[in-house]
Design a protein around this motif. Structure first.
Motif, mmCIF file in Angstrom:
data_model
loop_
_atom_site.group_PDB
_atom_site.id
_atom_site.type_symbol
_atom_site.label_atom_id
_atom_site.label_comp_id
_atom_site.label_asym_id
_atom_site.label_seq_id
_atom_site.Cartn_x
_atom_site.Cartn_y
_atom_site.Cartn_z
ATOM 1 N N GLU A 102 0.984 -1.150 -0.026
ATOM 2 C CA GLU A 102 -0.108 -0.023 0.001
ATOM 3 C C GLU A 102 0.835 1.298 0.071
ATOM 4 O OE1 GLU A 102 -3.405 2.127 -0.506
ATOM 5 O OE2 GLU A 102 -3.121 -0.109 -0.382
ATOM 6 N N ASP A 103 1.923 1.282 0.645
ATOM 7 C CA ASP A 103 2.842 2.360 0.775
ATOM 8 C C ASP A 103 3.459 2.588 -0.514
ATOM 9 O OD1 ASP A 103 2.735 2.472 3.364
ATOM 10 O OD2 ASP A 103 4.615 1.365 3.845
ATOM 11 N N GLU A 104 3.929 1.615 -1.680
ATOM 12 C CA GLU A 104 4.322 1.838 -3.163
ATOM 13 C C GLU A 104 3.066 2.394 -3.883
ATOM 14 O OE1 GLU A 104 6.612 -0.897 -5.033
ATOM 15 O OE2 GLU A 104 7.258 -1.619 -3.175
ATOM 16 N N ALA A 105 1.778 2.071 -3.418
ATOM 17 C CA ALA A 105 0.549 2.407 -4.095
ATOM 18 C C ALA A 105 0.350 3.624 -3.974
ATOM 19 C CB ALA A 105 -0.387 1.589 -3.781
ATOM 20 N N GLU A 106 0.428 4.352 -2.547
ATOM 21 C CA GLU A 106 0.093 5.720 -2.192
ATOM 22 C C GLU A 106 1.276 6.702 -2.742
ATOM 23 O OE1 GLU A 106 -0.518 6.675 1.780
ATOM 24 O OE2 GLU A 106 -2.366 5.307 1.883
ATOM 25 N N PRO A 147 -10.163 3.092 0.638
ATOM 26 C CA PRO A 147 -10.236 2.423 2.084
ATOM 27 C C PRO A 147 -8.575 2.726 2.523
ATOM 28 C CG PRO A 147 -10.343 0.728 0.343
ATOM 29 C CD PRO A 147 -10.346 2.018 -0.232
ATOM 30 N N ASN A 148 -8.566 2.532 4.009
ATOM 31 C CA ASN A 148 -7.338 2.495 4.851
ATOM 32 C C ASN A 148 -6.378 3.675 4.218
ATOM 33 O OD1 ASN A 148 -8.386 0.372 6.130
ATOM 34 N ND2 ASN A 148 -7.936 -1.134 4.510
ATOM 35 N N ILE A 149 -6.918 4.672 3.808
ATOM 36 C CA ILE A 149 -5.794 5.702 3.283
ATOM 37 C C ILE A 149 -5.008 6.288 4.460
ATOM 38 C CG2 ILE A 149 -7.566 7.551 3.402
ATOM 39 C CD1 ILE A 149 -6.658 8.778 0.864
ATOM 40 N N SER A 150 -3.892 6.706 4.073
ATOM 41 C CA SER A 150 -3.133 7.357 5.059
ATOM 42 C C SER A 150 -3.527 8.819 5.246
ATOM 43 C CB SER A 150 -1.798 7.314 4.711
ATOM 44 O OG SER A 150 -1.297 7.927 3.624
ATOM 45 N N LYS A 151 -2.927 9.386 6.284
ATOM 46 C CA LYS A 151 -3.382 10.740 6.393
ATOM 47 C C LYS A 151 -2.807 11.468 5.585
ATOM 48 C CE LYS A 151 -4.459 10.557 11.249
ATOM 49 N NZ LYS A 151 -3.990 11.044 12.766
ATOM 50 N N ALA A 157 -4.625 14.386 -1.340
ATOM 51 C CA ALA A 157 -5.755 14.749 -2.225
ATOM 52 C C ALA A 157 -6.773 15.926 -2.139
ATOM 53 C CB ALA A 157 -6.696 13.145 -1.931
ATOM 54 N N ASP A 158 -6.661 16.371 -0.697
ATOM 55 C CA ASP A 158 -7.476 17.446 -0.309
ATOM 56 C C ASP A 158 -6.885 18.628 -0.921
ATOM 57 O OD1 ASP A 158 -9.501 16.274 1.385
ATOM 58 O OD2 ASP A 158 -8.355 16.437 3.286
#
Length: 201
Positions: A102-106, A147-151, A157-158
């Motif tokens: 998930e880290d690489e995806a982010e 889902p389970n997105i990091s802060k 994104a905001d």
């Protein structure tokens, strides 16, 4: 077919072939304004939408696209600029990749958001159609709703959504002049910082 057979009889990935063809084309051109903008971005966008491409390669392709826009290699008067910008907006909004964590995806999602914002903010961004802009904004919401997105990614994104909305409304305003989008963004940031300082006082 996964690739095309070259003169040596071996098979080459078509995405790699596109990049090599672009390199050869750019090597033979002295004036980049003469080249079709669609052809410049096509090899990188093909990587971005290829679902079986790993996250590292996808991130590299997004960085290349980002730099092309940052350095002004596509502008309002570039050959086929409108179609190129539309392709960028659509392809990056449909970004696909294979990430083992998930880290690489982010990391890839963050870069894709940066590309979408620059696509809208750059001089050629005014050529984007309403449908393309809508698709880009929708992708920002989609990333934020993962889902389970990091802060960190949610904040990213905001911020992307904020910049997009400010640019869109700035361009809709009849009083907006060249550079008005950046002025509005910076003015908002200034007021945001001042508000935080006041709240801490």
């Amino acid at each position: 077919s996964y690739g095309a057979e070259d003169a040596s009889g071996s098979y080459e990935n078509p995405l790699v072939r596109k990049l090599k063809d672009l390199y050869e084309q750019l090597s033979n051109i002295d004036d980049l304004t003469l080249i079709d903008s669609v052809q410049v971005f096509d090899p990188f966008l093909s990587v971005v939408v290829a679902a079986n491409t790993n996250a590292i390669v996808t991130d590299a392709a997004l960085q290349a696209i980002h730099k092309f826009m940052l350095y002004g290699h596509v502008h309002q008067h570039s050959f086929n600029a409108a179609q190129a910008m539309s392709n960028i907006g659509h392809s990056v909004a449909q970004c696909k990749f294979d990430a083992p964590s998930e880290d690489e995806a982010e990391v890839v999602y963050m870069k894709s958001l940066e590309v979408l914002v620059e696509c809208l903010k750059c001089p050629a961004g005014s050529l984007l159609t309403d449908d393309a802009v809508c698709e880009m904004v929708t992708q920002c919401f989609s990333v934020r709703s993962r889902p389970n997105i990091s802060k960190l990614l949610r904040r990213h994104a905001d911020n992307a959504l904020l910049q997009m909305v400010l640019v869109i409304f700035a361009r809709l305003s009849p009083e907006t002049t060249t550079g008005g989008e950046d002025t509005i963004v910076w003015d908002y940031r200034r007021r945001e910082v001042e508000a935080k300082r006041t709240s801490k006082a």
